[in-house]
Design an enzyme around this catalytic site. Structure first.
Site, PDB file in Angstrom:
ATOM      1  N   GLU A 287       0.822  -1.211   0.000  1.00 53.89           N
ATOM      2  CA  GLU A 287       0.000   0.000   0.000  1.00 53.89           C
ATOM      3  C   GLU A 287       0.856   1.260   0.000  1.00 53.89           C
ATOM      4  O   GLU A 287       1.525   1.563   0.990  1.00 53.89           O
ATOM      5  CB  GLU A 287      -0.913   0.015   1.232  1.00 53.89           C
ATOM      6  CG  GLU A 287      -1.815   1.238   1.293  1.00 53.89           C
ATOM      7  CD  GLU A 287      -2.694   1.265   2.530  1.00 53.89           C
ATOM      8  OE1 GLU A 287      -3.614   2.097   2.580  1.00 53.89           O
ATOM      9  OE2 GLU A 287      -2.456   0.448   3.451  1.00 53.89           O
TER      10      GLU A 287
ATOM     11  N   GLU B 245     -12.626   2.398   4.269  1.00 58.61           N
ATOM     12  CA  GLU B 245     -11.730   2.478   5.415  1.00 58.61           C
ATOM     13  C   GLU B 245     -11.932   3.829   6.086  1.00 58.61           C
ATOM     14  O   GLU B 245     -11.804   4.879   5.452  1.00 58.61           O
ATOM     15  CB  GLU B 245     -10.262   2.330   5.002  1.00 58.61           C
ATOM     16  CG  GLU B 245      -9.342   2.341   6.224  1.00 58.61           C
ATOM     17  CD  GLU B 245      -7.877   2.550   5.867  1.00 58.61           C
ATOM     18  OE1 GLU B 245      -7.031   1.910   6.492  1.00 58.61           O
ATOM     19  OE2 GLU B 245      -7.596   3.382   4.980  1.00 58.61           O
TER      20      GLU B 245
END
Length: 284
Positions: free
Chosen positions: A144, A238
């Site tokens: 990520e 998220e």
């Protein structure tokens, strides 16, 4: 067809089967098919109960983490691999297909200088070894890119692609996040396109870490580009509505991200569906 996921931090600071079971009616209402389970401390996870819950409900799992501050994967890659091993075991045990996140370093750890070639090379070597280890567990490994305040190692989709190409492992993919893209990319479209064939997982995160639609993320461009590039994987809401104390400081979570915490799910999930539908992005 894509699936909509929810990160546990939107609902609770730690994974807990009882908490998730109580949320099942809400998850069904909002067509949440995937739950992201943070493995900051793999020992916290009741693997048997979690797998049973997921099999019973048909919900898919994605596991994620960031490495702790005391691990330097370049100077001591073995320490990093030793940390990942129990996480891989838990991810496989609960039935996840991958372990993703900042699997290559520490959230909030920066040098104060541009990334050096030696740092790129050392990180790539670690990712290669971690990918080989993950493959032994039957798992994909997500990397990520995060914003410059959380790492100097990997900040953009183009950075992620450079690592994927350098590593050359078929189970490594880019896990990109709209919160970080909002800070680092020229545009959301450019960021997604730069990932190329390595785009494997998307975090839908608002600019203030709160409820999607209550910040400045360009959601129309996000979903229009996902349609353009043909993405049909998992996109996960998220939010740092709740956050594990192990990374609260590194993420600079000093205050509530939403005035009404319930808005993150109750307003944020319907907003995602509306924005996706308007762009022609289809969820299962």
């Amino acid at each position: 067809m894509a699936k909509l996921g929810l990160h546990t931090f939107a609902a609770a600071p730690k994974w807990d089967v009882a908490t998730m079971r109580a949320m099942l009616p809400k998850l069904a209402t909002h067509k949440v098919r995937v739950l992201e389970i943070p493995l900051l401390d793999p020992a916290e996870i009741d693997v048997e109960a979690t797998r049973g819950f997921l099999e019973e409900t048909g919900i898919e799992a994605v596991c994620s983490l960031g490495l702790p501050r005391d691990i330097d994967v370049i100077a001591d890659p073995e320490a990093g691999l030793d940390f990942l091993k129990p996480a891989f075991e838990v991810a496989r045990g609960v039935g996840s297909a991958s372990l993703s996140g900042v699997t290559y370093g520490t959230i909030g750890k920066i040098s104060g200088a541009p990334r050096k070639q030696a740092e790129f090379d050392g990180t790539a070597r670690f990712i290669e070894r971690a990918a080989k280890l993950a493959k032994g567990y039957g798992l994909g490994l997500g990397i990520e890119p995060c914003n410059r305040y959380e790492t100097h190692i990997m900040n953009t989709g183009a950075d992620g692609r450079a690592y994927c190409e350098a590593v050359g492992a078929d189970n490594v993919f880019i896990h990109i996040d709209t919160y970080h893209m909002n800070i680092e990319e020229v545009s959301y479209a450019r960021g997604f396109r730069d990932c190329g064939p390595f785009l494997g997982y998307v975090h839908l995160s608002e600019s203030n870490r709160g409820a999607p639609g209550a910040g400045t993320i360009g959601w129309a461009e996000v979903f229009e580009t996902l349609v353009e590039v043909g993405f049909d994987g998992i996109t996960t809401l998220e939010s740092m509505n709740h956050v594990h104390p192990a990374i609260a400081s590194a993420l600079a979570i000093w205050h509530p991200v939403a005035a009404n915490p319930d808005d993150v799910l109750d307003a944020g999930l319907p907003f995602i569906h509306r924005a996706a539908e308007a762009a022609g992005f289809r969820y299962d």
